[in-house]
Design a protein around this motif. Structure first.
Motif, PDB file in Angstrom:
ATOM      1  N   PRO A   1      -0.111   2.922  18.669  1.00 10.36           N
ATOM      2  CA  PRO A   1      -0.806   1.851  17.937  1.00 10.36           C
ATOM      3  C   PRO A   1      -0.066   0.515  18.049  1.00 10.36           C
ATOM      4  N   GLY A   2      -0.757  -0.559  17.695  1.00  8.00           N
ATOM      5  CA  GLY A   2      -0.138  -1.881  17.664  1.00  8.00           C
ATOM      6  C   GLY A   2       0.010  -2.513  19.029  1.00  8.00           C
ATOM      7  N   LEU A   3       0.705  -3.626  19.044  1.00  4.54           N
ATOM      8  CA  LEU A   3       0.961  -4.383  20.255  1.00  4.54           C
ATOM      9  C   LEU A   3       2.317  -4.011  20.831  1.00  4.54           C
ATOM     10  N   ALA A   4       2.427  -3.989  22.143  1.00  3.59           N
ATOM     11  CA  ALA A   4       3.680  -3.633  22.793  1.00  3.59           C
ATOM     12  C   ALA A   4       4.622  -4.826  22.835  1.00  3.59           C
TER      13      ALA A   4
ATOM     14  N   VAL B   1       0.840  -1.198   0.000  1.00  8.67           N
ATOM     15  CA  VAL B   1       0.000   0.000   0.000  1.00  8.67           C
ATOM     16  C   VAL B   1       0.877   1.252   0.000  1.00  8.67           C
ATOM     17  N   ASP B   2       0.255   2.379  -0.372  1.00  9.74           N
ATOM     18  CA  ASP B   2       0.992   3.643  -0.426  1.00  9.74           C
ATOM     19  C   ASP B   2       1.042   4.337   0.932  1.00  9.74           C
ATOM     20  N   GLU B   3      -0.010   4.207   1.727  1.00  7.34           N
ATOM     21  CA  GLU B   3      -0.081   4.809   3.051  1.00  7.34           C
ATOM     22  C   GLU B   3      -0.613   3.786   4.046  1.00  7.34           C
ATOM     23  N   VAL B   4      -0.240   3.971   5.310  1.00  6.61           N
ATOM     24  CA  VAL B   4      -0.648   3.054   6.362  1.00  6.61           C
ATOM     25  C   VAL B   4      -1.398   3.834   7.434  1.00  6.61           C
ATOM     26  N   SER B   5      -2.525   3.298   7.899  1.00  7.20           N
ATOM     27  CA  SER B   5      -3.266   3.913   8.997  1.00  7.20           C
ATOM     28  C   SER B   5      -2.857   3.266  10.312  1.00  7.20           C
ATOM     29  N   GLU B   6      -3.201   3.896  11.415  1.00  5.70           N
ATOM     30  CA  GLU B   6      -2.887   3.315  12.715  1.00  5.70           C
ATOM     31  C   GLU B   6      -3.659   2.019  12.931  1.00  5.70           C
ATOM     32  N   ASP B   7      -4.851   1.923  12.372  1.00  5.12           N
ATOM     33  CA  ASP B   7      -5.633   0.687  12.495  1.00  5.12           C
ATOM     34  C   ASP B   7      -4.952  -0.474  11.769  1.00  5.12           C
ATOM     35  N   ASP B   8      -4.205  -0.152  10.711  1.00  4.49           N
ATOM     36  CA  ASP B   8      -3.500  -1.213   9.977  1.00  4.49           C
ATOM     37  C   ASP B   8      -2.424  -1.880  10.827  1.00  4.49           C
ATOM     38  N   LEU B   9      -2.003  -1.210  11.899  1.00  8.89           N
ATOM     39  CA  LEU B   9      -0.922  -1.718  12.745  1.00  8.89           C
ATOM     40  C   LEU B   9      -1.435  -2.448  13.985  1.00  8.89           C
ATOM     41  N   ALA B  10      -2.741  -2.580  14.098  1.00  9.28           N
ATOM     42  CA  ALA B  10      -3.343  -3.108  15.325  1.00  9.28           C
ATOM     43  C   ALA B  10      -2.842  -4.502  15.693  1.00  9.28           C
ATOM     44  N   ASP B  11      -2.572  -5.341  14.726  1.00  7.64           N
ATOM     45  CA  ASP B  11      -2.178  -6.724  15.014  1.00  7.64           C
ATOM     46  C   ASP B  11      -0.666  -6.940  14.990  1.00  7.64           C
ATOM     47  N   ASP B  12       0.109  -5.893  14.799  1.00  4.30           N
ATOM     48  CA  ASP B  12       1.573  -6.015  14.737  1.00  4.30           C
ATOM     49  C   ASP B  12       2.211  -5.472  16.009  1.00  4.30           C
ATOM     50  N   ILE B  13       3.342  -6.026  16.365  1.00  3.25           N
ATOM     51  CA  ILE B  13       4.143  -5.478  17.451  1.00  3.25           C
ATOM     52  C   ILE B  13       4.837  -4.210  16.944  1.00  3.25           C
TER      53      ILE B  13
ATOM     54  N   ALA C   1      14.799  -8.534  11.684  1.00  2.00           N
ATOM     55  CA  ALA C   1      14.726  -9.911  12.189  1.00  2.00           C
ATOM     56  C   ALA C   1      13.292 -10.412  12.277  1.00  2.00           C
ATOM     57  N   GLY C   2      12.324  -9.565  11.947  1.00  2.42           N
ATOM     58  CA  GLY C   2      10.931  -9.984  11.964  1.00  2.42           C
ATOM     59  C   GLY C   2      10.269  -9.906  13.321  1.00  2.42           C
ATOM     60  N   VAL C   3      10.881  -9.176  14.277  1.00  2.00           N
ATOM     61  CA  VAL C   3      10.337  -9.093  15.634  1.00  2.00           C
ATOM     62  C   VAL C   3       9.157  -8.119  15.722  1.00  2.00           C
ATOM     63  N   GLY C   4       9.191  -7.038  14.947  1.00  2.00           N
ATOM     64  CA  GLY C   4       8.131  -6.037  15.016  1.00  2.00           C
ATOM     65  C   GLY C   4       8.334  -4.951  13.987  1.00  2.00           C
ATOM     66  N   LEU C   5       7.525  -3.888  14.094  1.00  3.46           N
ATOM     67  CA  LEU C   5       7.603  -2.751  13.192  1.00  3.46           C
ATOM     68  C   LEU C   5       8.062  -1.528  13.988  1.00  3.46           C
ATOM     69  N   LEU C   6       8.389  -0.457  13.280  1.00  6.25           N
ATOM     70  CA  LEU C   6       8.932   0.736  13.943  1.00  6.25           C
ATOM     71  C   LEU C   6       8.387   1.997  13.297  1.00  6.25           C
ATOM     72  N   LEU C   7       7.896   2.924  14.127  1.00  4.01           N
ATOM     73  CA  LEU C   7       7.416   4.221  13.657  1.00  4.01           C
ATOM     74  C   LEU C   7       8.462   5.286  13.990  1.00  4.01           C
TER      75      LEU C   7
ATOM     76  N   GLU D   1      10.191  -6.019  25.567  1.00  2.00           N
ATOM     77  CA  GLU D   1      11.261  -5.128  26.006  1.00  2.00           C
ATOM     78  C   GLU D   1      11.409  -3.970  25.017  1.00  2.00           C
ATOM     79  N   ARG D   2      11.904  -2.860  25.535  1.00  2.00           N
ATOM     80  CA  ARG D   2      12.146  -1.704  24.685  1.00  2.00           C
ATOM     81  C   ARG D   2      13.590  -1.721  24.198  1.00  2.00           C
ATOM     82  N   PRO D   3      13.811  -1.585  22.889  1.00  2.09           N
ATOM     83  CA  PRO D   3      15.188  -1.499  22.375  1.00  2.09           C
ATOM     84  C   PRO D   3      15.874  -0.247  22.916  1.00  2.09           C
ATOM     85  N   ALA D   4      17.188  -0.329  23.088  1.00  6.94           N
ATOM     86  CA  ALA D   4      17.926   0.801  23.648  1.00  6.94           C
ATOM     87  C   ALA D   4      17.953   1.987  22.687  1.00  6.94           C
TER      88      ALA D   4
END
Length: 260
Positions: free
Chosen positions: A119-122, A92-104, A139-145, A125-128
């Motif tokens: 948005p999304g799942l927590a 897709v060209d743009e992503v909404s916050e709802d699109d991230l609901a099921d992703d870490i 590595a496929g662990v999650g997404l990043l905003l 641990e938080r990366p440094a």
């Protein structure tokens, strides 16, 4: 130069994602006698570096920490989500916050965005750092905003990013200690604001001297506007009348007398 005199210099701090190349180039063209030193700082330490004298001015992310620092907002960055190239959102060209609901969605400790509801799942641990978070995305662990400039800074061939219009945005500003607005700081403010080299606030005193000297010279020059005027119609000039050039137009010359 005496032992107590220190040659002028200018130290410019900048946070990750900011590219100060254009402004540094203009500085070097206008003030080649004043070396500019770049100081890379993290968003968390940028304000303390300015307060502690580690830099004369700096590109920071708003909001400014405290009232003792001045700031000029420059631009606002688009927020993007960093994803693997084979992720479904890459189509897709743009992503909404709802699109991230099921992703870490990863939340690094050096986060540059202010969220009311993330948005999304927590993650567990938080990366440094943002750089560490990008590695986890690969590595496929999650997404990043992140702001788009940080996505470009940490670009990888196996990752891509898409804009998230609903997400909070990050603003970049030029900041400096309010009580330390020196001539050099004012020079750099002029460069960032696009003042020309001939601007009264954007040039050094030395560059104004030739123009001032020229104006003073013109003021002393006597008025010669009426020094050369055409003679009135019908009046002869100081030229020899026998030459014919001072007589009426079309007059004929007499024949020379013969010698006896």
């Amino acid at each position: 130069m005496t032992g107590s005199e220190v040659p002028p210099s200018f130290r410019l701090a900048y946070v990750p994602g900011v590219t100060p190349t254009k402004w540094v180039r203009i500085w070097n063209e206008r003030l080649p006698e004043v070396p500019l030193t770049l100081v890379a700082v993290s968003p968390a330490e940028a304000f303390e570096v300015l307060r502690g004298g580690g830099a004369d001015a700096g590109f920071v992310r708003l909001p400014v920490d405290g009232t003792d620092l001045s700031a000029i907002p420059l631009y606002t960055e688009t927020t993007v989500v960093v994803i693997p190239k084979d992720h479904i959102l890459a189509a897709v060209d743009e992503v909404s916050e709802d699109d991230l609901a099921d992703d870490i969605v990863l939340h690094p400790l050096d986060e540059t965005l202010s969220w009311e509801h993330r948005p999304g799942l927590a993650a567990n641990e938080r990366p440094a750092t943002t750089a560490d978070a990008v590695e986890l995305v690969a590595a496929g662990v999650g997404l990043l905003l992140v702001p788009q400039s940080l996505a470009r800074l940490h670009h990888r061939k196996d990752l891509t990013y898409r804009p998230v219009p609903e997400a909070p945005q990050s603003r970049i500003a030029l900041s400096w200690p309010q009580d330390e607005t020196t001539d050099l700081v004012d020079q750099f403010i002029g460069i960032v604001r696009g003042r020309t080299v001939n601007s009264s606030r954007g040039r050094s005193p030395a560059s104004a001297q030739p123009k001032q000297a020229k104006q003073a010279k013109q003021a002393k020059r006597p008025d010669t506007a009426g020094a050369r005027r055409k003679p009135a119609t019908g009046k002869s000039t100081s030229k020899n009348a026998r030459s014919g050039s001072g007589g009426p137009k079309g007059a004929k010359r007499g024949k020379p007398r013969g010698r006896s």
